[in-house]
Design a protein around this motif. Structure first.
Motif, short mmCIF file in Angstrom:
data_model
loop_
_atom_site.label_atom_id
_atom_site.label_comp_id
_atom_site.label_asym_id
_atom_site.label_seq_id
_atom_site.Cartn_x
_atom_site.Cartn_y
_atom_site.Cartn_z
N PHE A 247 0.83 -1.21 0.00
CA PHE A 247 0.00 0.00 0.00
C PHE A 247 0.86 1.26 0.00
CE2 PHE A 247 -3.67 -2.60 1.54
CZ PHE A 247 -4.58 -2.17 0.59
N LEU A 248 1.92 1.24 0.80
CA LEU A 248 2.73 2.45 0.94
C LEU A 248 3.62 2.72 -0.27
CD1 LEU A 248 3.71 2.30 4.71
CD2 LEU A 248 2.02 3.77 3.60
N GLU A 249 3.58 1.84 -1.26
CA GLU A 249 4.26 2.13 -2.52
C GLU A 249 3.49 3.18 -3.33
OE1 GLU A 249 4.65 -1.65 -4.39
OE2 GLU A 249 6.43 -2.24 -3.22
N GLU A 250 2.22 3.42 -2.91
CA GLU A 250 1.41 4.43 -3.58
C GLU A 250 1.57 5.78 -2.88
OE1 GLU A 250 -2.65 3.36 -4.18
OE2 GLU A 250 -2.18 1.26 -4.56
N GLU A 251 1.76 6.82 -3.66
CA GLU A 251 1.99 8.15 -3.10
C GLU A 251 0.82 8.62 -2.23
OE1 GLU A 251 3.13 12.71 -4.58
OE2 GLU A 251 2.82 11.08 -6.04
N GLU A 252 -0.41 8.34 -2.67
CA GLU A 252 -1.59 8.77 -1.91
C GLU A 252 -1.61 8.15 -0.52
OE1 GLU A 252 -6.49 8.58 -2.15
OE2 GLU A 252 -5.26 7.71 -3.75
N MET A 253 -1.27 6.88 -0.46
CA MET A 253 -1.25 6.18 0.83
C MET A 253 -0.16 6.73 1.73
SD MET A 253 -3.75 4.06 0.64
CE MET A 253 -4.80 3.39 -0.64
N ARG A 254 1.01 7.00 1.15
CA ARG A 254 2.11 7.55 1.95
C ARG A 254 1.74 8.92 2.52
NH1 ARG A 254 5.28 6.00 -2.45
NH2 ARG A 254 5.66 8.19 -2.96
N LYS A 255 1.06 9.74 1.71
CA LYS A 255 0.65 11.07 2.17
C LYS A 255 -0.32 10.96 3.34
CE LYS A 255 1.34 13.73 -2.08
NZ LYS A 255 0.67 14.50 -3.17
N LYS A 256 -1.27 10.04 3.24
CA LYS A 256 -2.24 9.86 4.32
C LYS A 256 -1.54 9.37 5.59
CE LYS A 256 -6.28 9.09 1.39
NZ LYS A 256 -7.28 8.13 0.91
N MET A 257 -0.59 8.44 5.41
CA MET A 257 0.18 7.94 6.55
C MET A 257 0.97 9.08 7.20
SD MET A 257 0.78 5.08 8.17
CE MET A 257 1.99 4.14 9.08
N ASP A 258 1.61 9.92 6.38
CA ASP A 258 2.37 11.05 6.90
C ASP A 258 1.46 12.03 7.64
OD1 ASP A 258 4.71 10.03 5.88
OD2 ASP A 258 4.65 11.23 4.04
N THR A 259 0.24 12.21 7.11
CA THR A 259 -0.71 13.13 7.75
C THR A 259 -1.07 12.65 9.15
OG1 THR A 259 -1.66 13.81 5.64
CG2 THR A 259 -3.02 14.15 7.60
N THR A 260 -1.29 11.36 9.30
CA THR A 260 -1.65 10.83 10.63
C THR A 260 -0.47 10.93 11.59
OG1 THR A 260 -1.08 8.55 10.02
CG2 THR A 260 -3.35 9.25 9.63
N ILE A 261 0.74 10.68 11.08
CA ILE A 261 1.93 10.79 11.93
C ILE A 261 2.11 12.22 12.41
CG2 ILE A 261 4.45 10.65 11.96
CD1 ILE A 261 4.23 8.28 10.03
N ASN A 262 2.00 13.17 11.48
CA ASN A 262 2.17 14.59 11.85
C ASN A 262 1.08 15.06 12.80
OD1 ASN A 262 4.48 14.85 10.25
ND2 ASN A 262 3.30 15.40 8.43
N THR A 263 -0.14 14.58 12.59
CA THR A 263 -1.24 14.96 13.47
C THR A 263 -0.98 14.49 14.90
OG1 THR A 263 -2.81 14.87 11.64
CG2 THR A 263 -3.72 14.77 13.88
N ILE A 264 -0.49 13.25 15.02
CA ILE A 264 -0.20 12.70 16.35
C ILE A 264 0.93 13.49 17.02
CG2 ILE A 264 0.71 10.68 17.58
CD1 ILE A 264 -0.73 8.94 15.47
N LEU A 265 1.99 13.77 16.24
CA LEU A 265 3.13 14.49 16.79
C LEU A 265 2.74 15.92 17.23
CD1 LEU A 265 5.96 13.41 14.33
CD2 LEU A 265 5.63 12.65 16.68
N ASN A 266 1.94 16.59 16.39
CA ASN A 266 1.51 17.95 16.73
C ASN A 266 0.60 17.98 17.95
OD1 ASN A 266 2.91 19.06 14.58
ND2 ASN A 266 1.20 18.88 13.17
N ASN A 267 -0.22 16.94 18.06
CA ASN A 267 -1.12 16.87 19.22
C ASN A 267 -0.35 16.64 20.51
OD1 ASN A 267 -3.99 16.64 20.24
ND2 ASN A 267 -3.24 14.61 20.81
N GLN A 268 0.75 15.88 20.43
CA GLN A 268 1.56 15.61 21.62
C GLN A 268 2.30 16.84 22.10
OE1 GLN A 268 4.00 12.33 20.30
NE2 GLN A 268 2.54 10.79 20.98
N LYS A 269 2.56 17.79 21.19
CA LYS A 269 3.28 19.01 21.54
C LYS A 269 2.39 20.00 22.28
CE LYS A 269 6.49 18.68 17.65
NZ LYS A 269 6.94 19.30 16.38
N LYS A 270 1.09 19.85 22.14
CA LYS A 270 0.16 20.82 22.76
C LYS A 270 0.06 20.59 24.27
CE LYS A 270 -2.67 21.34 18.60
NZ LYS A 270 -4.00 21.15 18.00
#
Length: 270
Positions: A247-270
């Motif tokens: 799945f992660l060989e697809e750019e769309e899937m990688r972008k969604k995965m990156d979005t969830t990672i960044n969301t989690i990281l940003n939420n932890q900083k608050k």
């Protein structure tokens, strides 16, 4: 496939006495080379005639031929398994499971499941006990790539959910034995509602496999070690890792995965 992998796949086709032989071979393959048929039969608590019939059932001419086939398997971890250090024992076990899974599973089958997941409106993963925990992990992977997915690990909820599915949905059932009655009842109800059912199990002749529209076979680690708490789901997790990689060989899937990672990281900083 080597002879040990063949024995695992055919396990449910054997009689009860033959299953004793199969289990003994899978757990003690490194010791069989030095046994004669009489000692081997005694260790399995069966007759020598039963051993001979078992050999013929897996296309071995004799017990001697079976020993040759077992000894010819290149078990790179064989020297490790003789050590008493738990680190080496578990490493050896995992290495054998991964190698066996790679040999048994066809990448084309994984791509079929990949396409079914991509095209499903909703995905439901059924599993009880340890399979339920694996199903939850699978769900988290799919959700983080943007899929509408739910892991159902309660037998009553499986029945409720199956009753409202349709042809746009996908059920993925997990069961090592392929004989978990609650899961089988749920997938049969899902199929009655024209829902496509895929399963991941250890035996191609199990009730779950035979009642699924599509199945993937993984080695059953419980046949290799019955006296430990080593993860029985390791081969299924390996399959999930491979699917995730596809799945992660697809750019769309990688972008969604990156979005969830960044969301989690940003939420932890608050």
């Amino acid at each position: 496939m080597n002879i040990l992998e063949v024995i695992q796949l055919k396990y449910l086709e054997f009689s009860l006495k033959e299953q004793k032989i199969a289990a003994y071979i899978l757990e003690n393959s490194q010791y069989i080379e030095n046994m004669n048929i009489t000692i081997f039969a005694k260790n399995c608590n069966v007759s020598t005639a039963t051993v001979t019939r078992f050999c013929q059932k897996i296309n071995c001419q004799s017990f001697a031929n079976l020993k040759i086939m077992i000894s010819s398997i290149n078990l790179s971890s064989s020297s490790i398994t003789t050590k008493n250090d738990p680190l080496y024992k578990v490493h050896s076990f995992y290495k054998d499971i991964i190698n066996t899974t790679k040999n048994i599973v066809n990448i084309d089958d994984l791509k079929i499941l990949y396409n079914k997941i991509k095209n499903a409106k909703r995905i439901y993963i059924y599993g009880l006990g340890s399979s339920g925990l694996t199903g939850t992990e699978f769900m988290l992977r799919l959700i983080r790539m943007g899929f509408h997915c739910q892991a159902i690990t309660d037998s009553h909820l499986m029945i409720i959910n199956s009753s409202i599915l349709n042809q746009n949905d996908l059920v993925i059932a997990l069961s090592c034995s392929g004989e978990t009655l609650d899961v089988i009842n749920a997938i049969n109800l899902a199929k009655n509602n024209k829902c496509f059912v895929a399963s991941i199990t250890s035996f191609p002749t199990s009730t779950l496999a035979l009642n699924s529209d599509f199945f993937i076979i993984t080695p059953n680690s419980k046949l290799l070690t019955k006296n430990s708490f080593i993860n029985s789901q390791f081969s299924t997790i390996y399959i999930i890792d491979v699917l995730t990689t596809i799945f992660l060989e697809e750019e769309e899937m990688r972008k969604k995965m990156d979005t969830t990672i960044n969301t989690i990281l940003n939420n932890q900083k608050k």
